[in-house]
Design a protein around this motif. Structure first.
Motif, PDB file in Angstrom:
ATOM      1  N   VAL A  54       0.847  -1.196   0.000  1.00 41.90           N
ATOM      2  CA  VAL A  54       0.000   0.000   0.000  1.00 41.90           C
ATOM      3  C   VAL A  54       0.881   1.244   0.000  1.00 41.90           C
ATOM      4  O   VAL A  54       0.670   2.166  -0.792  1.00 41.90           O
ATOM      5  N   TYR A  55       1.896   1.280   0.866  1.00 39.12           N
ATOM      6  CA  TYR A  55       2.793   2.440   0.934  1.00 39.12           C
ATOM      7  C   TYR A  55       3.536   2.647  -0.388  1.00 39.12           C
ATOM      8  O   TYR A  55       3.680   3.780  -0.855  1.00 39.12           O
ATOM      9  N   ARG A  56       3.994   1.561  -0.995  1.00 40.76           N
ATOM     10  CA  ARG A  56       4.717   1.675  -2.265  1.00 40.76           C
ATOM     11  C   ARG A  56       3.804   2.234  -3.358  1.00 40.76           C
ATOM     12  O   ARG A  56       4.180   3.138  -4.109  1.00 40.76           O
ATOM     13  N   HIS A  57       2.573   1.734  -3.427  1.00 41.85           N
ATOM     14  CA  HIS A  57       1.641   2.201  -4.450  1.00 41.85           C
ATOM     15  C   HIS A  57       1.195   3.641  -4.185  1.00 41.85           C
ATOM     16  O   HIS A  57       0.989   4.405  -5.135  1.00 41.85           O
ATOM     17  N   LEU A  58       1.076   4.021  -2.930  1.00 41.32           N
ATOM     18  CA  LEU A  58       0.771   5.426  -2.621  1.00 41.32           C
ATOM     19  C   LEU A  58       1.871   6.332  -3.163  1.00 41.32           C
ATOM     20  O   LEU A  58       1.589   7.370  -3.764  1.00 41.32           O
ATOM     21  N   GLY A  59       3.115   5.930  -2.959  1.00 45.58           N
ATOM     22  CA  GLY A  59       4.244   6.712  -3.460  1.00 45.58           C
ATOM     23  C   GLY A  59       4.207   6.854  -4.970  1.00 45.58           C
ATOM     24  O   GLY A  59       4.435   7.939  -5.513  1.00 45.58           O
ATOM     25  N   LEU A  60       3.888   5.769  -5.665  1.00 40.61           N
ATOM     26  CA  LEU A  60       3.806   5.817  -7.132  1.00 40.61           C
ATOM     27  C   LEU A  60       2.672   6.733  -7.589  1.00 40.61           C
ATOM     28  O   LEU A  60       2.829   7.497  -8.548  1.00 40.61           O
ATOM     29  N   LEU A  61       1.549   6.671  -6.890  1.00 38.67           N
ATOM     30  CA  LEU A  61       0.408   7.512  -7.273  1.00 38.67           C
ATOM     31  C   LEU A  61       0.669   8.991  -6.991  1.00 38.67           C
ATOM     32  O   LEU A  61       0.237   9.861  -7.750  1.00 38.67           O
ATOM     33  N   VAL A  62       1.398   9.280  -5.920  1.00 42.01           N
ATOM     34  CA  VAL A  62       1.775  10.674  -5.635  1.00 42.01           C
ATOM     35  C   VAL A  62       2.771  11.145  -6.691  1.00 42.01           C
ATOM     36  O   VAL A  62       2.611  12.233  -7.266  1.00 42.01           O
ATOM     37  N   ASP A  63       3.777  10.324  -6.971  1.00 40.78           N
ATOM     38  CA  ASP A  63       4.772  10.691  -7.995  1.00 40.78           C
ATOM     39  C   ASP A  63       4.122  10.896  -9.358  1.00 40.78           C
ATOM     40  O   ASP A  63       4.554  11.747 -10.139  1.00 40.78           O
ATOM     41  N   GLY A  64       3.080  10.127  -9.656  1.00 38.64           N
ATOM     42  CA  GLY A  64       2.389  10.231 -10.938  1.00 38.64           C
ATOM     43  C   GLY A  64       1.301  11.291 -10.961  1.00 38.64           C
ATOM     44  O   GLY A  64       0.530  11.362 -11.905  1.00 38.64           O
ATOM     45  N   ARG A  65       1.212  12.087  -9.917  1.00 41.75           N
ATOM     46  CA  ARG A  65       0.253  13.186  -9.794  1.00 41.75           C
ATOM     47  C   ARG A  65      -1.212  12.723  -9.808  1.00 41.75           C
ATOM     48  O   ARG A  65      -2.105  13.487 -10.170  1.00 41.75           O
ATOM     49  N   MET A  66      -1.433  11.460  -9.413  1.00 43.49           N
ATOM     50  CA  MET A  66      -2.811  10.982  -9.252  1.00 43.49           C
ATOM     51  C   MET A  66      -3.332  11.381  -7.873  1.00 43.49           C
ATOM     52  O   MET A  66      -4.511  11.678  -7.716  1.00 43.49           O
ATOM     53  N   LEU A  67      -2.422  11.345  -6.885  1.00 38.36           N
ATOM     54  CA  LEU A  67      -2.783  11.695  -5.508  1.00 38.36           C
ATOM     55  C   LEU A  67      -1.927  12.845  -5.032  1.00 38.36           C
ATOM     56  O   LEU A  67      -0.823  13.067  -5.522  1.00 38.36           O
ATOM     57  N   GLU A  68      -2.453  13.530  -4.038  1.00 32.45           N
ATOM     58  CA  GLU A  68      -1.686  14.561  -3.352  1.00 32.45           C
ATOM     59  C   GLU A  68      -1.846  14.359  -1.851  1.00 32.45           C
ATOM     60  O   GLU A  68      -2.780  13.700  -1.402  1.00 32.45           O
ATOM     61  N   ILE A  69      -0.902  14.907  -1.116  1.00 32.05           N
ATOM     62  CA  ILE A  69      -0.969  14.821   0.341  1.00 32.05           C
ATOM     63  C   ILE A  69      -1.904  15.930   0.803  1.00 32.05           C
ATOM     64  O   ILE A  69      -1.705  17.102   0.494  1.00 32.05           O
ATOM     65  N   GLY A  70      -2.944  15.526   1.521  1.00 33.35           N
ATOM     66  CA  GLY A  70      -3.947  16.485   1.951  1.00 33.35           C
ATOM     67  C   GLY A  70      -3.645  17.113   3.288  1.00 33.35           C
ATOM     68  O   GLY A  70      -3.920  18.286   3.514  1.00 33.35           O
ATOM     69  N   ASP A  71      -3.049  16.360   4.169  1.00 37.35           N
ATOM     70  CA  ASP A  71      -2.799  16.849   5.520  1.00 37.35           C
ATOM     71  C   ASP A  71      -1.664  16.019   6.114  1.00 37.35           C
ATOM     72  O   ASP A  71      -1.479  14.863   5.754  1.00 37.35           O
ATOM     73  N   GLU A  72      -0.922  16.630   7.010  1.00 39.78           N
ATOM     74  CA  GLU A  72       0.127  15.921   7.750  1.00 39.78           C
ATOM     75  C   GLU A  72      -0.026  16.282   9.218  1.00 39.78           C
ATOM     76  O   GLU A  72      -0.286  17.436   9.544  1.00 39.78           O
ATOM     77  N   ARG A  73       0.132  15.272  10.081  1.00 42.26           N
ATOM     78  CA  ARG A  73       0.099  15.542  11.518  1.00 42.26           C
ATOM     79  C   ARG A  73       1.002  14.555  12.233  1.00 42.26           C
ATOM     80  O   ARG A  73       1.256  13.454  11.730  1.00 42.26           O
ATOM     81  N   ARG A  74       1.463  14.964  13.388  1.00 40.92           N
ATOM     82  CA  ARG A  74       2.339  14.109  14.203  1.00 40.92           C
ATOM     83  C   ARG A  74       1.490  13.133  15.010  1.00 40.92           C
ATOM     84  O   ARG A  74       0.542  13.539  15.680  1.00 40.92           O
ATOM     85  N   VAL A  75       1.864  11.878  14.922  1.00 36.04           N
ATOM     86  CA  VAL A  75       1.206  10.826  15.693  1.00 36.04           C
ATOM     87  C   VAL A  75       2.299   9.965  16.300  1.00 36.04           C
ATOM     88  O   VAL A  75       3.047   9.315  15.569  1.00 36.04           O
ATOM     89  N   ARG A  76       2.418  10.003  17.608  1.00 43.60           N
ATOM     90  CA  ARG A  76       3.436   9.226  18.336  1.00 43.60           C
ATOM     91  C   ARG A  76       4.823   9.390  17.718  1.00 43.60           C
ATOM     92  O   ARG A  76       5.530   8.421  17.450  1.00 43.60           O
ATOM     93  N   GLY A  77       5.181  10.607  17.398  1.00 40.14           N
ATOM     94  CA  GLY A  77       6.516  10.910  16.895  1.00 40.14           C
ATOM     95  C   GLY A  77       6.706  10.725  15.399  1.00 40.14           C
ATOM     96  O   GLY A  77       7.737  11.079  14.861  1.00 40.14           O
ATOM     97  N   ALA A  78       5.721  10.158  14.730  1.00 43.68           N
ATOM     98  CA  ALA A  78       5.823   9.969  13.277  1.00 43.68           C
ATOM     99  C   ALA A  78       4.872  10.944  12.578  1.00 43.68           C
ATOM    100  O   ALA A  78       3.939  11.457  13.179  1.00 43.68           O
ATOM    101  N   VAL A  79       5.119  11.184  11.324  1.00 45.41           N
ATOM    102  CA  VAL A  79       4.240  12.044  10.536  1.00 45.41           C
ATOM    103  C   VAL A  79       3.213  11.160   9.823  1.00 45.41           C
ATOM    104  O   VAL A  79       3.569  10.242   9.086  1.00 45.41           O
ATOM    105  N   GLU A  80       1.942  11.438  10.083  1.00 46.14           N
ATOM    106  CA  GLU A  80       0.862  10.719   9.417  1.00 46.14           C
ATOM    107  C   GLU A  80       0.296  11.615   8.322  1.00 46.14           C
ATOM    108  O   GLU A  80      -0.085  12.751   8.576  1.00 46.14           O
ATOM    109  N   ARG A  81       0.257  11.096   7.114  1.00 44.63           N
ATOM    110  CA  ARG A  81      -0.240  11.863   5.977  1.00 44.63           C
ATOM    111  C   ARG A  81      -1.603  11.332   5.561  1.00 44.63           C
ATOM    112  O   ARG A  81      -1.838  10.125   5.580  1.00 44.63           O
ATOM    113  N   SER A  82      -2.439  12.236   5.130  1.00 45.53           N
ATOM    114  CA  SER A  82      -3.681  11.804   4.491  1.00 45.53           C
ATOM    115  C   SER A  82      -3.546  12.124   3.003  1.00 45.53           C
ATOM    116  O   SER A  82      -2.885  13.083   2.610  1.00 45.53           O
ATOM    117  N   TYR A  83      -4.150  11.291   2.216  1.00 49.87           N
ATOM    118  CA  TYR A  83      -4.047  11.392   0.768  1.00 49.87           C
ATOM    119  C   TYR A  83      -5.425  11.669   0.176  1.00 49.87           C
ATOM    120  O   TYR A  83      -6.448  11.250   0.722  1.00 49.87           O
TER     121      TYR A  83
END
Length: 175
Positions: A42-71
């Motif tokens: 899922v993560y690999r395909h999300l990266g490909l879809l973002v790189d291919g301009r099909m998806l964009e990152i809608g929001d980013e927030r910190r969750v337990r020290g990591a960055v959680e992105r919504s697409y």
């Protein structure tokens, strides 16, 4: 990757479906929605879809020290249109992808504890219709006239997403 290459993959197409209607989802939510797909995929395909301009990152927030992105889907994402010539092999791959997505989404629906196929008007039918070129165009125009305005709907009170997959191809030539 071309739009055709991006979209002719079952996992990527399922991600696109999951984000339809203006929805945003995190990678974790997408993984929960597709438990049959490994998280790393899922993560690999999300990266490909973002790189291919099909998806964009809608929001980013910190969750337990990591960055959680919504697409979400890019509003100006590339598509495969009627003018995009596909090879015979791409048509084979596209059809196989569409069938794989239908099977996966249908199984995910049936696996829900609250699945009620009769109440949800689940249906799948196959019919042979004999059409002249003019009748075919009239049928397609009528279908587009019914579906196009509804395809613009967004999630809302009382609405459920329905996957509509018309499949049309000439049958075997008569003897």
């Amino acid at each position: 990757m071309t739009p055709t290459e991006l979209l002719l993959h079952p996992v990527r197409l399922r991600i696109i479906h999951a984000l339809s209607g203006g929805r945003s989802r995190t990678a974790g939510q997408l993984c929960d929605r597709m438990p049959d797909v490994p998280r790393t995929s899922v993560y690999r395909h999300l990266g490909l879809l973002v790189d291919g301009r099909m998806l964009e990152i809608g929001d980013e927030r910190r969750v337990r020290g990591a960055v959680e992105r919504s697409y979400r889907l890019c509003p100006d994402r590339p598509t495969i249109g009627p003018d995009d010539a596909m090879t015979i092999d791409e048509h084979r791959q596209g059809f196989a992808t569409a069938m794989a997505v239908l099977i996966a989404e249908f199984n995910a629906y049936l696996d829900r504890p609250a699945a009620e196929p009769a109440a949800d008007a689940v249906g799948y039918r196959q019919s042979t219709v004999w059409l002249s070129p003019e009748e075919l165009e009239a049928m397609l125009s009528g279908f587009r006239a019914v579906v196009a305005p509804l395809a613009a709907n967004t999630p809302g009170r009382g609405r459920k997403p329905y996957l509509v997959s018309p499949i049309l191809f000439p049958g075997a030539e008569p003897d």
